[in-house]
Write a protein that holds these residues in place. Structure first.
Motif, short mmCIF file in Angstrom:
data_model
loop_
_atom_site.label_atom_id
_atom_site.label_comp_id
_atom_site.label_asym_id
_atom_site.label_seq_id
_atom_site.Cartn_x
_atom_site.Cartn_y
_atom_site.Cartn_z
N VAL A 102 26.80 -38.47 12.77
CA VAL A 102 26.08 -37.99 13.95
C VAL A 102 25.64 -39.18 14.82
CG1 VAL A 102 24.00 -36.83 14.77
CG2 VAL A 102 25.28 -35.88 12.84
N HIS A 103 25.03 -40.20 14.17
CA HIS A 103 24.59 -41.38 14.91
C HIS A 103 25.78 -42.08 15.56
CE1 HIS A 103 20.36 -41.32 13.97
NE2 HIS A 103 20.60 -41.21 12.67
N SER A 104 26.89 -42.14 14.84
CA SER A 104 28.08 -42.80 15.40
C SER A 104 28.55 -42.09 16.66
CB SER A 104 29.19 -42.83 14.34
OG SER A 104 30.39 -43.33 14.88
N ARG A 105 28.58 -40.77 16.62
CA ARG A 105 29.05 -40.02 17.79
C ARG A 105 28.06 -40.07 18.94
NH1 ARG A 105 32.19 -34.56 15.80
NH2 ARG A 105 33.57 -35.57 14.28
N LEU A 106 26.79 -40.28 18.60
CA LEU A 106 25.80 -40.42 19.66
C LEU A 106 25.74 -41.84 20.21
CD1 LEU A 106 22.87 -38.29 18.17
CD2 LEU A 106 24.26 -37.73 20.16
N GLY A 107 26.60 -42.71 19.67
CA GLY A 107 26.61 -44.09 20.13
C GLY A 107 25.58 -44.97 19.47
N GLN A 108 24.91 -44.46 18.45
CA GLN A 108 23.88 -45.22 17.74
C GLN A 108 24.55 -45.91 16.55
OE1 GLN A 108 21.30 -41.95 16.93
NE2 GLN A 108 20.51 -41.84 19.02
N ILE A 141 23.87 -48.61 9.03
CA ILE A 141 22.85 -48.72 7.98
C ILE A 141 22.98 -47.58 6.97
CG2 ILE A 141 20.36 -48.55 7.55
CD1 ILE A 141 19.94 -50.04 10.23
N LEU A 142 23.15 -46.38 7.47
CA LEU A 142 23.28 -45.23 6.58
C LEU A 142 24.55 -45.30 5.75
CD1 LEU A 142 22.04 -42.43 9.01
CD2 LEU A 142 20.99 -43.01 6.82
N ALA A 143 25.66 -45.70 6.35
CA ALA A 143 26.92 -45.81 5.61
C ALA A 143 26.81 -46.87 4.52
CB ALA A 143 28.06 -46.13 6.56
N GLU A 144 26.16 -47.98 4.86
CA GLU A 144 26.01 -49.05 3.86
C GLU A 144 25.07 -48.62 2.74
OE1 GLU A 144 24.85 -52.37 6.24
OE2 GLU A 144 26.92 -52.97 6.68
N ARG A 201 34.52 -47.03 11.58
CA ARG A 201 34.34 -46.72 13.00
C ARG A 201 33.40 -47.70 13.68
NH1 ARG A 201 33.58 -40.13 13.16
NH2 ARG A 201 35.58 -39.58 12.17
N THR A 202 32.54 -48.33 12.90
CA THR A 202 31.56 -49.25 13.48
C THR A 202 32.02 -50.70 13.40
OG1 THR A 202 30.35 -49.60 11.38
CG2 THR A 202 29.76 -47.66 12.72
N ALA A 203 33.22 -50.93 12.83
CA ALA A 203 33.68 -52.30 12.58
C ALA A 203 34.72 -52.74 13.60
CB ALA A 203 34.25 -52.40 11.16
N GLU A 204 35.01 -54.05 13.60
CA GLU A 204 36.06 -54.62 14.42
C GLU A 204 37.42 -54.17 13.87
OE1 GLU A 204 35.66 -56.21 17.24
OE2 GLU A 204 33.48 -55.96 17.01
N PRO A 205 38.47 -54.20 14.70
CA PRO A 205 39.77 -53.66 14.27
C PRO A 205 40.28 -54.20 12.94
CG PRO A 205 39.80 -54.07 16.62
CD PRO A 205 38.48 -54.62 16.13
N LEU A 222 39.46 -48.99 5.95
CA LEU A 222 40.23 -47.75 5.83
C LEU A 222 41.18 -47.78 4.65
CD1 LEU A 222 40.89 -47.02 9.60
CD2 LEU A 222 39.53 -45.62 8.03
N LYS A 223 41.77 -48.97 4.39
CA LYS A 223 42.65 -49.08 3.21
C LYS A 223 41.84 -48.83 1.93
CE LYS A 223 45.94 -52.33 5.30
NZ LYS A 223 46.45 -53.73 5.30
N SER A 224 40.62 -49.39 1.90
CA SER A 224 39.78 -49.15 0.74
C SER A 224 39.39 -47.67 0.65
CB SER A 224 38.51 -50.00 0.82
OG SER A 224 38.83 -51.37 0.81
N SER A 225 39.14 -47.08 1.83
CA SER A 225 38.79 -45.65 1.85
C SER A 225 39.93 -44.81 1.29
CB SER A 225 38.48 -45.23 3.29
OG SER A 225 38.30 -43.83 3.36
N VAL A 226 41.17 -45.13 1.71
CA VAL A 226 42.33 -44.39 1.21
C VAL A 226 42.42 -44.50 -0.31
CG1 VAL A 226 44.84 -44.36 1.18
CG2 VAL A 226 43.64 -44.48 3.37
#
Length: 976
Positions: A783-789, A795-798, A822-826, A833-837
């Motif tokens: 939610v915060h990510s989509r709101l631009g926060q 912080i919440l993801a970590e 989504r909050t990180a550099e490319p 994302l590789k770790s997520s997969v």
């Protein structure tokens, strides 16, 4: 049941002796059609002057003997013969020359001559006090013989048929007369035909025995209708297909008795049988729904109705008194009937019972094994008077008890007997309920209700009330609500054992009676050592389980809170089941290592047998396996437990296990099965009967529909009424998470944040963390990510990653890594994302894996690695398809940020004013009137600390910050 059945028990062995075959027939059975042809041939031979003859047609009652006799008489009359007919009767056995008088009354006046005067001179129709089955006096015998000879002389020049129905009831004088006729009949154009029963009683055999000695006599024993003969008769009424289909079941039910066959045919209308229009049967493998097919002729069965019942009772009326008594006893005994038991119950001797049994079996009223078929038994028992019926069941129950028969068998008779019951009835009924609880829930409930009604001891009644509640809850939890006040009273008075008290508290929690549950738990824990040694140790698994699902209850009971955190207790001393349960719940509460949780959960599942007390533990163990990413193991155990619940026909067990099965399917991304299972769980147990636990199936169903893009249906599911107390439980957090995910899916971000923040507040304040079941931080971060926060999202993801890094949890870690990307550099995002997969692949969550692969594909495409991106995209498409969704690049690339409240209409389900408990309402109203905490405590008979706890919850639920915001009493009344 008559004086015979009411006789006292006789001292006889209760083992059946070797059976002596009873075979009174002189010849084998003849079929109906075959008998008809033989009689017709004999008639034509006799009337044609070949040979006069005697035909005796035997058979069971209502086998069609009288019908045959009338048909033959009609045929003889058409041939021009004189027909003299009479019907003997049990009531007229002592009327001297009664049957001969009937025969002559059918002759014309000119033919009777002086026969009337001669009969009057012989005392015809006078009552004969002598034994009707004995030998006549010499004078009567001589007169009867002369009368018979003169009768032959009278009809020497013309053909004649003498027809006597029910010849077993002939008076002695008439029998002597007819024997004289039969001995001299051969030269005459005469046929003497008589019907008689073929029962083995000596009086009934008298006519057959004497006639069979004559060479010109033929005995035709009319047998029961065969399947082919029944089919022929059904064909006329029901048609060929129905006749072929129903004939076998007709034969089984009626025994071939012609009257019963005719009556059974009347119970079915021709238009009611249409083999092409039968109701579809559910597919047992699918658990419901469509499938199956039309009922076929091979599976057709007859359905006895009112006509059949009346025919059975007509047969009973034709029975001898002894046969009627035997039949009533067999009907009462059902499958437990035996010759020995009938003898003990009725006082009849073995020979009489055997003879009656033969007669009743031939009539289709008893089966070949001597048991009374259920339709016959039902009619016979219903025809008995109520006192007669109850007395028979009561005495049979006593007989079975003396034999040391099974408790269920005795209990069935006690139920039928009603009150009063013997002193031992309560214990027998209790034992029978235990026996049946695993196989026949409704029977077990009947036994417990009867035992509870009869119990006079307070301890017995308390235990039986608890047993009745547990059995009722197994079938329908809503049925237990009526016992809740009594359970509360039993808990207050301490009349329940600790295990029973624990179960009663679970029921109170189910219905959201939190205050009653808190009071009961407080009282139970007050009975700890030294009063009840080891009670605290035994209760700790229950305390830990309650801490997971109802943490508010534990917070309100200081002793329970202390017990939850007391790791010094050695639960190993209680037993293996408590060890695994305590360890599993402890690890779940304190975010133990995933492999430890999985191991303890499996040990708990292996050590527990599914029953009322272990169900909640087993459900939690299944969710613990899901928490530990042991998805296949959880699915396998869930399927096994469902099979056990199905065998027990326990609806509430099936509902709860199916709800967990839906949650497992949802985790793996099988959206349509998840939706089906959740729907089925709510079909087994409608939402209004789930109590506060309804949050789990509703949440799973709504999440599945949301992921399938069916937002309107998901909103409809989540917009229905739910118990307010649900949101004070962990089940409610599943529900709030589902609401938040729906709002997130349609872009209603501020409203989604409210739902997820409610989860945050609940879980943190209660110190309950189930990070791999309820990853609310990830959803709130999105939610915060989509709101631009971005920073708040990171912080919440970590936080989620840190929580899962220490203890495992592939699924929550995988979706957290995807969100963090989504909050990180490319470059960092691709690595994340590789770790997520990798994490999601290990978790078995295919739909989330497809989403992570899609994000990784997009990242590779943006980095100019088109080939790699295409490969990942194809994999994502395949996974999405297996989950029942259609993959679309536009949808995959979309990341809605705008608020779209118009897409769904969800009523707020926060901690609103209407959710205050009764105790909280009392405190709130007094506080709004300016009372201090001490004054409120004094008025409500509680401690100031309890008042303060109530006020804290009131402020949170009313979303206010202090006492000053408590409004006027009128407004507060509207709030509560």
């Amino acid at each position: 049941m008559g004086s015979v059945l009411s006789a006292r028990f006789t001292d006889v062995a209760l083992e059946d002796p070797p059976r002596c075959p009873v075979n009174p027939s002189l010849h084998d059975y003849h079929s109906w059609d075959g008998t008809t042809r033989l009689l017709s041939d004999m008639l034509h031979d006799a009337l044609g002057g070949k040979n006069g003859a005697v035909a005796v047609v035997g058979g069971s009652m209502t086998s069609g003997k009288t019908t045959l006799l009338h048909r033959l008489c009609d045929e003889a009359a058409r041939e021009g013969a004189a027909v003299l007919a009479a019907a003997a009767s049990r009531d007229e056995e002592n009327l001297k020359f009664g049957v001969v008088h009937q025969l002559l009354q059918n002759a014309p006046d000119e033919e009777r001559g002086d026969f009337d005067a001669r009969l009057r001179g012989l005392g015809a129709l006078d009552y004969d006090a002598a034994d009707p089955h004995g030998d006549p006096d010499p004078e009567t015998a001589q007169a009867a013989s002369t009368l018979g000879t003169d009768l032959l002389t009278l009809y020497a020049d013309r053909p004649v048929v003498l027809a006597i129905d029910d010849a077993q009831y002939l008076d002695t004088a008439s029998l002597q007369c007819l024997l004289a006729v039969a001995r001299r009949i051969r030269p005459n154009r005469m046929l003497l035909i008589a019907t008689t029963c073929d029962c083995p009683h000596r009086p009934c055999r008298r006519f057959v025995t004497r006639m069979s000695r004559l060479a010109q006599s033929r005995y035709l024993r009319l047998g029961p209708l065969s399947v082919a003969e029944i089919e022929t008769r059904l064909h006329e009424r029901l048609g060929e297909d129905a006749a072929r289909a129903l004939a076998p079941s007709y034969r089984e039910i009626t025994g071939g008795n012609l009257m019963l066959v005719s009556a059974l045919t009347q119970d079915i209308a021709p238009e009611a049988w249409d083999p092409t229009d039968r109701p579809a049967t559910p597919d047992a493998g699918s658990g419901g729904g469509g499938g199956g097919g039309a009922e076929t002729a091979e599976t057709a069965e007859a359905a006895p109705g009112l006509a059949y019942r009346d025919a059975v009772l007509a047969c009973v009326d034709n029975c001898t008194p002894e046969s009627r008594v035997v039949l009533q006893a067999a009907a009462v005994m059902g499958e437990q009937a035996s010759t020995a038991r009938i003898a003990a119950l009725t006082g009849l001797d073995w020979g009489t019972i055997a003879a009656c049994g033969y007669f009743l079996t031939a009539a289709g009223l008893l089966a070949d094994d001597g048991k009374c078929p259920p339709p016959v038994a039902s009619a016979v028992i219903d025809d008995m008077s109520a006192p007669q019926r109850r007395d028979a069941h009561r005495r049979f129950a006593e007989l079975l008890f003396e034999e040391n028969a099974g408790a269920t068998t005795v209990a069935q008779q006690l139920i039928a007997a009603g009150d009063p019951a013997p002193a031992w009835a309560v214990e027998v009924l209790r034992t029978a309920a235990e026996e049946q609880s695993a196989t026949d829930l409704q029977a077990a409930l009947r036994f417990v209700r009867a035992a509870r009604r009869l119990a006079v001891d307070e301890a017995d009644r308390a235990a039986l009330t608890m047993k009745l509640a547990s059995l009722s809850w197994r079938a329908d939890p809503a049925a237990v609500r009526r016992y809740a006040p009594e359970l509360v009273q039993l808990l207050r008075t301490g009349r329940l054992a600790p295990d029973e008290a624990e179960l009663a508290i679970r029921y109170l929690l189910w219905f959201g009676r939190i205050d009653d549950a808190v009071e009961a738990l407080d009282r139970l824990l007050a009975a700890t050592e030294p009063q009840v040694p080891g009670l605290a140790v035994r209760l700790r698994p229950f305390i830990l389980w309650t801490s997971i699902w109802y943490p508010d209850v534990i917070e309100r009971v200081p002793a329970a809170r202390d017990l939850r955190h007391d790791k010094a207790l050695r639960i190993e001393a209680v037993g293996a089941r408590s060890v695994e349960a305590g360890n599993t719940f402890e690890l779940l509460l304190h975010s133990g290592e995933q492999h430890e949780i999985a191991a303890e959960a499996q040990r708990l599942l292996e050590s527990c047998v599914l029953d009322d007390r272990t169900l909640d533990w087993l459900l939690t163990a299944l969710l613990a396996l899901l928490h530990a990413d042991e998805v296949e193991c959880a699915a396998r155990w869930c399927k096994n437990l469902l099979a056990q619940a199905w065998a027990r026909r326990a609806g509430s067990w099936l509902a709860q296990l199916t709800a967990v099965r839906a949650q497992i399917a949802l985790r793996t991304g099988r959206l349509k099965p998840a939706s089906v299972y959740a729907t089925r769980a709510l079909a087994w147990l409608p939402a209004e009967k789930w109590g506060v636990r309804v949050g789990l199936p509703l949440a799973t169903l709504a999440q599945a529909r949301t992921l399938l893009g069916d937002y309107d249906r998901a909103a409809g599911i989540l917009d229905g009424p739910v118990p307010p107390e649900m949101l004070d439980t962990t089940f409610g957090m599943f529900y709030l998470q589902a609401r938040g995910q729906l709002l997130l899916a349609v872009g209603s971000l501020p409203r989604a944040r409210v739902e997820f923040e409610s989860c945050l507040e609940f879980m943190r304040q209660r110190e309950v963390e189930l990070p791999n079941l309820l990853p609310w931080r990830v959803h709130l971060a999105e939610v915060h990510s989509r709101l631009g926060q971005v920073e708040q999202a990171r912080i919440l993801a970590e936080e989620q990653l840190a929580l899962n890094a220490a203890h495992g949890g592939h699924w929550a870690r995988g979706i957290a890594l995807r969100l963090l990307a989504r909050t990180a550099e490319p470059d960092e995002a691709r690595d994340l994302l590789k770790s997520s997969v990798g994490e999601l692949r290990a978790s078995g969550a295919k739909l989330d894996l497809a989403a992570a692969l899609t994000d990784l594909s997009r990242a590779h495409r943006e980095a100019g690695e088109a080939a790699k991106a295409e490969q990942l995209e194809r994999h994502a498409q395949q996974l999405t398809a297996t989950c029942g969704k259609t993959w679309d690049r536009a949808d995959a690339d979309a990341c809605p940020t705008a608020v779209q409240d118009n897409l769904v209409h969800l009523k707020p389900k926060g901690h609103g004013r209407q959710r205050l408990s009764m105790a909280e309402q009392r405190v709130a109203i007094l506080a709004a009137n300016g009372r201090t905490n001490t004054e409120i405590a004094r008025e409500l008979f509680v401690t100031p600390s309890t008042v303060e706890q109530h006020l804290t919850r009131i402020y949170r639920k009313l979303e206010i910050h202090g006492r000053s915001e408590l409004v006027s009493i009128g407004d507060l009344a509207l709030a509560v």
